[in-house]
Design an enzyme around this catalytic site. Sequence first.
Site, PDB file in Angstrom:
ATOM      1  CD  GLU A  32      -3.671  -6.217   2.621  1.00 12.50           C
ATOM      2  OE1 GLU A  32      -4.541  -5.617   3.289  1.00 12.50           O
ATOM      3  OE2 GLU A  32      -2.466  -5.946   2.669  1.00 12.50           O
ATOM      4  CD  GLU A  75      -3.044  -1.106   2.201  1.00 12.15           C
ATOM      5  OE1 GLU A  75      -2.784  -0.524   3.265  1.00 12.15           O
ATOM      6  OE2 GLU A  75      -4.140  -1.649   1.971  1.00 12.15           O
TER       7      GLU A  75
HETATM    8  C1  BG6 Z   1      -4.468  -3.096   4.893  1.00 11.38           C
HETATM    9  C2  BG6 Z   1      -3.096  -3.488   5.397  1.00 11.38           C
HETATM   10  O1  BG6 Z   1      -4.559  -1.740   4.764  1.00 11.38           O
HETATM   11  O2  BG6 Z   1      -5.552  -3.371   5.723  1.00 11.38           O
HETATM   12  C3  BG6 Z   1      -3.074  -4.684   6.332  1.00 11.38           C
HETATM   13  O3  BG6 Z   1      -2.211  -3.730   4.327  1.00 11.38           O
HETATM   14  C4  BG6 Z   1      -4.225  -4.575   7.300  1.00 11.38           C
HETATM   15  O4  BG6 Z   1      -1.834  -4.750   6.970  1.00 11.38           O
HETATM   16  C5  BG6 Z   1      -5.539  -4.540   6.521  1.00 11.38           C
HETATM   17  O5  BG6 Z   1      -4.249  -5.538   8.298  1.00 11.38           O
HETATM   18  C6  BG6 Z   1      -6.768  -4.513   7.401  1.00 11.38           C
HETATM   19  O6  BG6 Z   1      -6.679  -3.458   8.314  1.00 11.38           O
HETATM   20  P1  BG6 Z   1      -6.887  -3.684   9.861  1.00 11.38           P
HETATM   21  O7  BG6 Z   1      -6.547  -2.397  10.485  1.00 11.38           O
HETATM   22  O8  BG6 Z   1      -8.317  -4.066  10.022  1.00 11.38           O
HETATM   23  O9  BG6 Z   1      -5.966  -4.783  10.253  1.00 11.38           O
END
Ligand code: BG6
Length: 487
Positions: free
Chosen positions: A386, A190
């Site tokens: 993701e 990101e």
């Molecule tokens: C993304 C990141 O922005 O979101 C991850 O690359 C992160 O590292 C994921 O875990 C979800 O966000 P969160 O804060 O719910 O863990």
Amino acid sequence: MTIQFPKGFLWGGAIAANQCEGAWNLDGKGMSVADVASYKPHVDVKDYKSQWHTGPEDIKIAMETQDDTYYPKRRGIDFYHHYKEDIALFGEMGFKTLRVSIAWTRIFPNGDEAEPNEAGLAYYEDLFKTLRAHNIEPLVTLSHYEMPLYLVNEFDGWVSREVVDMFVKFAKVCFDRYKDLVKYWLTFNEIDSVFRHPFTTVGVVEEKYENKDKAEEAIYQALHHQFVASALAVKYGHEIIPGSQIGCMVTKTLTYPETCNPEDIYLAQKDNRMNFFYTDVQVLGEYPLFIKQYFKKRNFDIKMIEGDAEILKLHTVDFISFSYYMSMVQSIHAAQREKVGGNLVTGVKNPYLPTSEWGWQVDPVGLRISLIDLYDRYHKPLWIVENGIGAYDKVEEDGSIQDDYRIEYFRNHFIEIAKAIDEGVECMGYTSWACIDIVSASTSQMSKRYGFIYVDADDLGNGTYERKKKKSFDWYKKVIETNGDYL
Ligand code: BG6
């Protein structure tokens, strides 16, 4: 429409070292920015910046304690000691790929050492061999929110040009050591999130700067250095690993206009254009004109040395990977509108979309739109690395976890991916976030669970750390087995 995923579609899951490994101070590992990120359960879910914020005082306090109770990323889910068992479970689900990251501080504890730490190198070597033994293709992120803290304290993070060389050295060591084990790489996770949480991404402590403008200028400088470092890593990776594929990784921050009022449409376009800036540089190999003009208007003096432009132009990425969790809305009346939170900036609520328990708007169709937008602009293969939903899971009396909401979330998103493919998009794979429960990146909560596999640990680290399959485990297994037909 029949659901059809291409043959060889890379189904799998994703995790990041700093959120799962734990063992923060073992086997020579140095302290990273993640190790000073404190537990923040009480911050307003809409206040994303505060969830991430780590100021000079927070760093000082964190460095004075070895305790991990309020620093959950120091513990993670102890993947460092459980990886064989966890990978066996991923293998059982039929994963074709697993996205992991390498903690820079296991290889170079401070970042500026002359020689790498052999214990760290050996750990990842065994991890990748274990994946291969289960026929799981590793997809490796070089930098996922885990830069050495030393570089923040002593070098002002990525604002210093020296950090480019240190990172490239780290990348080279990884490519050299793992060249026979890893074919797919990502440089920075990101990369666009520099403004959302500058401390974790580029090691910029905003309070150190005279004012907001100076901090913004410093962040752009740091980002430029990451762009150059990324391109140099691509260059070296291509040279040393024949057939390697190296991608960029961005947050897809799709923004809709609230209405068809041209002013709303313009505002949404402005946000979307800004999101494309990061891929433009890494895919097209140059800064878009609108950013250069922005620097001029703001009197930002971003130092780009001779050769930088050529490096960016020559060493562009092979594919585009991205995270997708939600979409946002822009409006000329934003100030008067109800807000939602999310992993983007706080935005206007979309009345057509449900939200997760953390206020993130769930929008499967937005994923189809994002895939089409990205493919049409760049004509490069895409990889969703993701996507998932953070939820409070409940362990029933019989020990089962009935996470039907997660199955529904994934099913709806998979259908939209299939539709995008059907509409002429090249998509290489999908890795869910996170395939096993891990510590949340923003709030450091363990209770914000994303996995197909439950980990018995609570927010303060209590628990057996035993792994349990959730209902979604078998469901995802069938999806992979049938290459999506089971949807
Ligand atoms: C993304 C990141 O922005 O979101 C991850 O690359 C992160 O590292 C994921 O875990 C979800 O966000 P969160 O804060 O719910 O863990």
